[in-house]
Motif scaffolding. Sequence first.
Motif, PDB file in Angstrom:
ATOM      1  N   PHE A  82     -96.560  -5.560 -10.983  1.00 12.81           N
ATOM      2  CA  PHE A  82     -95.732  -6.753 -10.840  1.00 12.81           C
ATOM      3  C   PHE A  82     -95.045  -7.084 -12.177  1.00 12.81           C
ATOM      4  O   PHE A  82     -93.840  -7.325 -12.228  1.00 12.81           O
ATOM      5  N   LEU A  83     -95.838  -7.051 -13.265  1.00 12.14           N
ATOM      6  CA  LEU A  83     -95.266  -7.334 -14.591  1.00 12.14           C
ATOM      7  C   LEU A  83     -94.217  -6.302 -14.979  1.00 12.14           C
ATOM      8  O   LEU A  83     -93.139  -6.650 -15.457  1.00 12.14           O
ATOM      9  N   THR A  84     -94.560  -5.025 -14.769  1.00  9.94           N
ATOM     10  CA  THR A  84     -93.643  -3.956 -15.178  1.00  9.94           C
ATOM     11  C   THR A  84     -92.286  -4.104 -14.499  1.00  9.94           C
ATOM     12  O   THR A  84     -91.255  -3.797 -15.090  1.00  9.94           O
ATOM     13  N   GLY A  85     -92.302  -4.593 -13.257  1.00  6.79           N
ATOM     14  CA  GLY A  85     -91.047  -4.767 -12.532  1.00  6.79           C
ATOM     15  C   GLY A  85     -90.095  -5.741 -13.205  1.00  6.79           C
ATOM     16  O   GLY A  85     -88.886  -5.674 -13.014  1.00  6.79           O
ATOM     17  N   PHE A  86     -90.650  -6.637 -14.015  1.00  6.57           N
ATOM     18  CA  PHE A  86     -89.798  -7.629 -14.682  1.00  6.57           C
ATOM     19  C   PHE A  86     -89.458  -7.228 -16.112  1.00  6.57           C
ATOM     20  O   PHE A  86     -88.958  -8.035 -16.895  1.00  6.57           O
ATOM     21  N   LYS A  87     -89.777  -5.973 -16.459  1.00  4.63           N
ATOM     22  CA  LYS A  87     -89.453  -5.511 -17.809  1.00  4.63           C
ATOM     23  C   LYS A  87     -88.191  -4.657 -17.765  1.00  4.63           C
ATOM     24  O   LYS A  87     -87.790  -4.174 -16.707  1.00  4.63           O
ATOM     25  N   THR A  88     -87.613  -4.440 -18.935  1.00  7.67           N
ATOM     26  CA  THR A  88     -86.568  -3.421 -19.026  1.00  7.67           C
ATOM     27  C   THR A  88     -87.273  -2.079 -19.133  1.00  7.67           C
ATOM     28  O   THR A  88     -88.469  -2.021 -19.453  1.00  7.67           O
ATOM     29  N   GLU A  89     -86.548  -0.979 -18.866  1.00  7.71           N
ATOM     30  CA  GLU A  89     -87.182   0.337 -18.977  1.00  7.71           C
ATOM     31  C   GLU A  89     -87.748   0.546 -20.378  1.00  7.71           C
ATOM     32  O   GLU A  89     -88.809   1.121 -20.555  1.00  7.71           O
ATOM     33  N   ALA A  90     -87.010   0.069 -21.394  1.00 11.87           N
ATOM     34  CA  ALA A  90     -87.470   0.246 -22.770  1.00 11.87           C
ATOM     35  C   ALA A  90     -88.759  -0.530 -23.005  1.00 11.87           C
ATOM     36  O   ALA A  90     -89.705  -0.023 -23.615  1.00 11.87           O
ATOM     37  N   ALA A  91     -88.825  -1.758 -22.473  1.00  8.66           N
ATOM     38  CA  ALA A  91     -90.021  -2.572 -22.678  1.00  8.66           C
ATOM     39  C   ALA A  91     -91.205  -1.971 -21.909  1.00  8.66           C
ATOM     40  O   ALA A  91     -92.354  -2.074 -22.333  1.00  8.66           O
ATOM     41  N   ALA A  92     -90.912  -1.343 -20.750  1.00  7.31           N
ATOM     42  CA  ALA A  92     -91.989  -0.783 -19.933  1.00  7.31           C
ATOM     43  C   ALA A  92     -92.721   0.325 -20.669  1.00  7.31           C
ATOM     44  O   ALA A  92     -93.939   0.458 -20.539  1.00  7.31           O
ATOM     45  N   VAL A  93     -91.977   1.137 -21.440  1.00 10.13           N
ATOM     46  CA  VAL A  93     -92.625   2.264 -22.103  1.00 10.13           C
ATOM     47  C   VAL A  93     -93.044   1.920 -23.537  1.00 10.13           C
ATOM     48  O   VAL A  93     -93.624   2.751 -24.221  1.00 10.13           O
TER      49      VAL A  93
ATOM     50  N   PHE B  63     -87.919   5.548 -15.244  1.00  9.34           N
ATOM     51  CA  PHE B  63     -87.730   4.822 -13.993  1.00  9.34           C
ATOM     52  C   PHE B  63     -88.924   3.954 -13.650  1.00  9.34           C
ATOM     53  O   PHE B  63     -89.003   3.412 -12.564  1.00  9.34           O
ATOM     54  N   TRP B  64     -89.861   3.792 -14.587  1.00 11.07           N
ATOM     55  CA  TRP B  64     -91.095   3.092 -14.217  1.00 11.07           C
ATOM     56  C   TRP B  64     -90.875   1.634 -13.873  1.00 11.07           C
ATOM     57  O   TRP B  64     -91.478   1.108 -12.952  1.00 11.07           O
ATOM     58  N   ALA B  65     -89.974   0.976 -14.607  1.00  4.90           N
ATOM     59  CA  ALA B  65     -89.731  -0.429 -14.306  1.00  4.90           C
ATOM     60  C   ALA B  65     -89.061  -0.564 -12.945  1.00  4.90           C
ATOM     61  O   ALA B  65     -89.409  -1.436 -12.146  1.00  4.90           O
TER      62      ALA B  65
ATOM     63  N   LEU C  32     -98.587  -8.111 -22.591  1.00  7.73           N
ATOM     64  CA  LEU C  32     -98.434  -9.129 -21.565  1.00  7.73           C
ATOM     65  C   LEU C  32     -97.277 -10.055 -21.890  1.00  7.73           C
ATOM     66  O   LEU C  32     -96.832 -10.829 -21.070  1.00  7.73           O
ATOM     67  N   PHE C  33     -96.803  -9.982 -23.144  1.00  7.20           N
ATOM     68  CA  PHE C  33     -95.764 -10.905 -23.573  1.00  7.20           C
ATOM     69  C   PHE C  33     -94.447 -10.170 -23.752  1.00  7.20           C
ATOM     70  O   PHE C  33     -94.326  -9.263 -24.575  1.00  7.20           O
ATOM     71  N   PHE C  34     -93.477 -10.564 -22.996  1.00  4.79           N
ATOM     72  CA  PHE C  34     -92.170  -9.921 -23.052  1.00  4.79           C
ATOM     73  C   PHE C  34     -91.208 -10.904 -22.410  1.00  4.79           C
ATOM     74  O   PHE C  34     -91.623 -11.874 -21.764  1.00  4.79           O
ATOM     75  N   SER C  35     -89.905 -10.673 -22.602  1.00  7.37           N
ATOM     76  CA  SER C  35     -88.965 -11.581 -21.949  1.00  7.37           C
ATOM     77  C   SER C  35     -88.600 -11.010 -20.579  1.00  7.37           C
ATOM     78  O   SER C  35     -87.994  -9.946 -20.495  1.00  7.37           O
ATOM     79  N   PRO C  36     -88.998 -11.707 -19.528  1.00 15.23           N
ATOM     80  CA  PRO C  36     -88.795 -11.165 -18.183  1.00 15.23           C
ATOM     81  C   PRO C  36     -87.315 -11.083 -17.822  1.00 15.23           C
ATOM     82  O   PRO C  36     -86.509 -11.922 -18.227  1.00 15.23           O
ATOM     83  N   THR C  37     -86.999 -10.030 -17.071  1.00 19.54           N
ATOM     84  CA  THR C  37     -85.614  -9.835 -16.652  1.00 19.54           C
ATOM     85  C   THR C  37     -85.594  -9.301 -15.224  1.00 19.54           C
ATOM     86  O   THR C  37     -86.551  -8.664 -14.787  1.00 19.54           O
ATOM     87  N   LEU C  38     -84.528  -9.578 -14.521  1.00 16.06           N
ATOM     88  CA  LEU C  38     -84.394  -9.065 -13.158  1.00 16.06           C
ATOM     89  C   LEU C  38     -83.603  -7.755 -13.123  1.00 16.06           C
ATOM     90  O   LEU C  38     -83.261  -7.265 -12.057  1.00 16.06           O
ATOM     91  N   GLU C  39     -83.361  -7.223 -14.311  1.00 16.15           N
ATOM     92  CA  GLU C  39     -82.559  -6.014 -14.456  1.00 16.15           C
ATOM     93  C   GLU C  39     -82.991  -4.891 -13.507  1.00 16.15           C
ATOM     94  O   GLU C  39     -82.174  -4.299 -12.807  1.00 16.15           O
TER      95      GLU C  39
END
Lengths: 272, 320
Positions: free
Chosen positions: A30-41, A236-238, A46-53
């Motif tokens: 669920f969290l990974t889905g709200f990350k950018t691909e760069a943030a995912a890897v 493509f993980w995010a 747990l702390f990141f700026s969520p995005t709908l990208e």
Amino acid sequence: MTMLASKRLWLAVLAWGITLVMFFPIFWMFLTGFKTEAAAVATPSLFFSPTLESYMAVLERTDYLKFAINSVIMAFGSTALALLIAVPCAYSMAFLPTPRTKGTLLWMLSTKMLPPVGVLMPIYLIFRDTGLLDSQLGLVIVYTLMNLPIVVWMLYTFFKDLPKDILEAGRMDGAGTSQEIIYLLLPLTLPGIASTGLLAIILSWNEAFWSLNLTSYDAAPLTAFIASFSSPEGLFWAKLSAASTMAIAPILVFGWLSQKQLVRGLTFGAVK
Amino acid sequence: MAISEPLSAPRAVRRTRSTQVRRQRVRAAWLFLLPMLVALALVAGWPLIRTFYLSFTDASLANTGGAQFIGFENYLLYYEGTWYGLLVDPEWWRSVWNTLFFSVVSVSLETFFGVIVALILNAEFRGRMLVRAAVLIPWAIPTIVSAKMWAWMLNDQFGIINHALMGLGIIDNPLAWTANADLSMWAVIMVDVWKTIPFVALLVLAALQMLPKDCYEAAEVDGINPIKVFFRVTLPLITPALLVAVIFRALDALRVFDVIYVLTSNSTSTMTMSIYARQQLVQFQDVGYGSAASTLLFLIIALVTVAYLYLGRRQLGGDS
């Protein structure tokens, strides 16, 4: 008394700990889905700026909606068809039992234990020869047949809970068998029928073996889409997480609405 | 159809009417069963017979109509000093072994952890309804999705599991969980156990809730060790439920497909009978040979199913 209280506290901590461990993978997706691909890897955090990208990317660059619609059509279509066949059948088993009813029920449930690969090729060949490969109708038929045993079994356990006198009273008043089913049985067991239907929808929604082998693109549901999810652009993980979250959201909602009944269904009626 | 008649009733009066009505109802009963029986015969009976037949032919996907009957050659063939066929194919036996290993290990672990989770959930604490609902989730979502999710968590470069283990100092270098031949089977087992603990736990929990409370109170008053109480009182009483759970799980594990398909696809170190048969059928398009593998898989599962029917008659017999 304090010993008992501390024992309770420990049990609660343990229970919540287990729940967190069990739930963590879903939470992480669920969290990974709200990350950018760069943030995912990047280093997991747990702390990141969520995005709908990622969600936007999945909806724009893939045929997500088409696969979702396929899933909906197949899940609801097969469930409606299965209920249509199963209601009279379960009625017959619950209210007009013969000495062979029990054996029929067990035999029926045992077909659920068949390895699907054992019947894959003949069904594939029939589908190929009748043009049902990669068609919604084809999968609706397969899912209906796949869920039939469990739907009959569930309905049977619900029907059996109904006091026989009610139907008998109806018969005394001159109701025929079909009237008995339509005006008495169905309204009285509606909650049970609804939760059986819900279970069949969830099972069809989750199914993967048949959808992977009998569809390629036109009729592929979400499971087939997610199983083959990859991206030509590399990471493509995010996006996968976003697509997966969307795919399980309906299940979580349905499941939440019918927790208790769902438990009964997922344990083949063993838990009431 | 044995129809029991009330012997004490004045026969001549009741007989005609009641037998007529009963006969009509028995006919209705069979009529209602018919669609289901036909459907199951179509989906389970006929295709099985056909798979069985295809396993004795040289059919390929491109040529199923003109397939020749070749006897047992798909199973075993002696040709110019060498044995060929499924029964001497090391990859098939490897997949049989993998399947059995996977089934025994994962079902044992699921049962063990399932019982522990059930015992904990049976206790009274705040928010236990919420906990029960949350624990159910892994069992309710599609295996494809959870397997993909774990593939992401187990990813050798970016996966959180390697990060966590390295952070804790348990491993020095990231592990290739799904690619390493020594690890991949354990990775698959771990995911399967995670997914199916809820199933076992819920079945056991239901059994636990039926247990009489007073005998536990008595045990507590007598100061008997709780572990002893578990083995002497609880375990024997939940054994029937446990047997049902184990059999359901074992039959599922023997035909495991999707979790392995997603995590390791056709890797030989995790190849199970279902994956092997499907690979022969779909990928190599060798319908005859793949059908032979499907037939053997079916026979193995049928054996276990017979055991299930036998136990099912005895265990499920009580509640319905």
